[in-house]
Design an enzyme around this catalytic site. Structure first.
Site, PDB file in Angstrom:
ATOM      1  N   TYR A 161       0.826  -1.193   0.000  1.00  0.00           N
ATOM      2  CA  TYR A 161       0.000   0.000   0.000  1.00  0.00           C
ATOM      3  C   TYR A 161       0.871   1.258   0.000  1.00  0.00           C
ATOM      4  O   TYR A 161       1.936   1.291   0.610  1.00  0.00           O
ATOM      5  CB  TYR A 161      -0.887   0.048   1.246  1.00  0.00           C
TER       6      TYR A 161
ATOM      7  N   LYS B 298       7.771   6.306  -6.216  1.00  0.00           N
ATOM      8  CA  LYS B 298       8.775   5.347  -5.768  1.00  0.00           C
ATOM      9  C   LYS B 298       8.271   3.914  -5.968  1.00  0.00           C
ATOM     10  O   LYS B 298       9.024   3.030  -6.406  1.00  0.00           O
ATOM     11  CB  LYS B 298       9.113   5.570  -4.301  1.00  0.00           C
TER      12      LYS B 298
ATOM     13  N   ASP C 223      -8.130  -5.037  11.676  1.00  0.00           N
ATOM     14  CA  ASP C 223      -9.544  -4.705  11.898  1.00  0.00           C
ATOM     15  C   ASP C 223     -10.295  -5.893  12.467  1.00  0.00           C
ATOM     16  O   ASP C 223     -11.197  -5.733  13.295  1.00  0.00           O
ATOM     17  CB  ASP C 223     -10.183  -4.246  10.592  1.00  0.00           C
TER      18      ASP C 223
ATOM     19  N   ASP D 118       1.169 -41.087  -3.939  1.00  0.00           N
ATOM     20  CA  ASP D 118      -0.071 -41.380  -4.652  1.00  0.00           C
ATOM     21  C   ASP D 118      -0.565 -40.075  -5.259  1.00  0.00           C
ATOM     22  O   ASP D 118       0.126 -39.049  -5.251  1.00  0.00           O
ATOM     23  CB  ASP D 118      -1.107 -42.034  -3.736  1.00  0.00           C
TER      24      ASP D 118
END
Length: 309
Positions: free
Chosen positions: A33, A44, A181, A293
């Protein structure tokens, strides 16, 4: 030889689920973010070797700066070259009352983002409302990542996914677990043991519906050893990626959510051995001291698919 060529599984996909599958080849190991109102940080981010850059309208932006964030994000999308990095925009939540303005601004810009991210999606009604907003701004379905960040959102997760899959203008791609949250909502702690059930449920439902599950943020951004350990455990848990908040976290996360050269070599050798044993008429067989398997074969194919993706 791929497992899909060895053993064909019969699976009927719905419209939305089939559309989502088209987006699963894109790696989203590190999702980082940056504040939508900070052009310096966005610039950037465009230069980083990053899977998914998320320009944020929500938590990273003050209430008085929402309009500035929308304006800055649209400018960044129109002018910056992000290279291989997927460009995402996180809106505010449906319940905030701001999501309509966010979506309209984002989907009316000259250069569209690759994906929209919706936080705190808690109910079927909110999922339907999201579809309505997108349908008013886009003539085609748009790829969406959504966040599960509350107890009620976790309880409603299956119904939310089903609603998005059947929605006319949403292509669900991934589920992000918003741990901070979530633990606030359940009055818990950030301790990893406190969110085991929630993380397992997010992974299980995401994988069941062919969506990518993305793990929580490691907020101690200077603790790179802890980040590496948590990322490797998340990879083993079934997550496909992890949220980041600092550039120093990106290489560790992207490496941790990729198979090592040793794992890849082992998987390819196992698949070759499986083919040889199938041709010899054998079912289960021994490989490097282990009984192999079909479930073990599928695990090996998952490793190869992660590398090829």
């Amino acid at each position: 030889m791929l497992v899909s060529r060895i053993c064909t599984r019969s699976l009927t996909l719905g419209r939305g689920l089939a559309s989502s599958a088209l987006y699963q080849s894109r790696k989203r190991r590190a999702l980082m973010y940056m504040p939508g109102d900070d052009i310096r940080k966005i610039t950037k981010a465009a230069s980083l070797d990053l899977d998914l850059a998320v320009l944020d309208c929500e938590d990273a932006v003050a209430a008085s700066r929402k309009d500035a964030a929308r304006e800055t994000i649209c400018k960044a999308l129109n002018t910056l070259d992000f290279g291989r990095t997927e460009r995402g925009v996180r809106t505010n939540s449906v319940s905030s009352g701001l999501v309509e303005d966010d979506v309209r601004a984002i989907l009316c810009t000259e250069t569209l983002p690759d994906i929209i991210m919706i936080p705190k999606l808690d109910s079927v009604d909110e999922a339907r409302f999201l579809n309505t907003i997108i349908s008013e701004c886009s003539s085609k379905p748009f790829p969406v990542i959504f966040q599960t960040e509350s107890a009620i959102g976790l309880i409603n997760l299956r119904e939310i996914i089903s609603t998005l899959i059947e929605a006319s203008h949403v292509i669900p791609v991934a589920i992000v677990f918003g741990a901070d949250d979530f633990v606030s909502d359940i009055r818990g702690s950030r301790d990893i043991d406190a969110v085991v059930y929630a993380r397992q449920k997010v992974v299980t439902y995401a994988r069941a519906y062919n969506l990518q599950p993305i793990d929580r943020v490691h907020i101690e951004y200077k603790d790179l050893e802890g980040l590496k350990l948590e990322s490797e455990k998340g990879f083993g848990f079934g997550f496909s990626g992890k949220q980041c908040i600092h550039p120093s976290q990106i290489p560790i996360v992207q490496s941790s959510f990729s198979p090592s050269s040793e794992q890849l070599e082992y998987a390819r050798d196992l698949i070759r051995s499986f083919v040889e044993n199938q041709e010899a008429g054998k079912g289960a067989f021994s490989f490097r001291g282990k009984m192999i398997d079909r479930p073990t074969l599928l695990q090996a194919q998952n490793v190869v698919d992660m590398f090829d993706g």
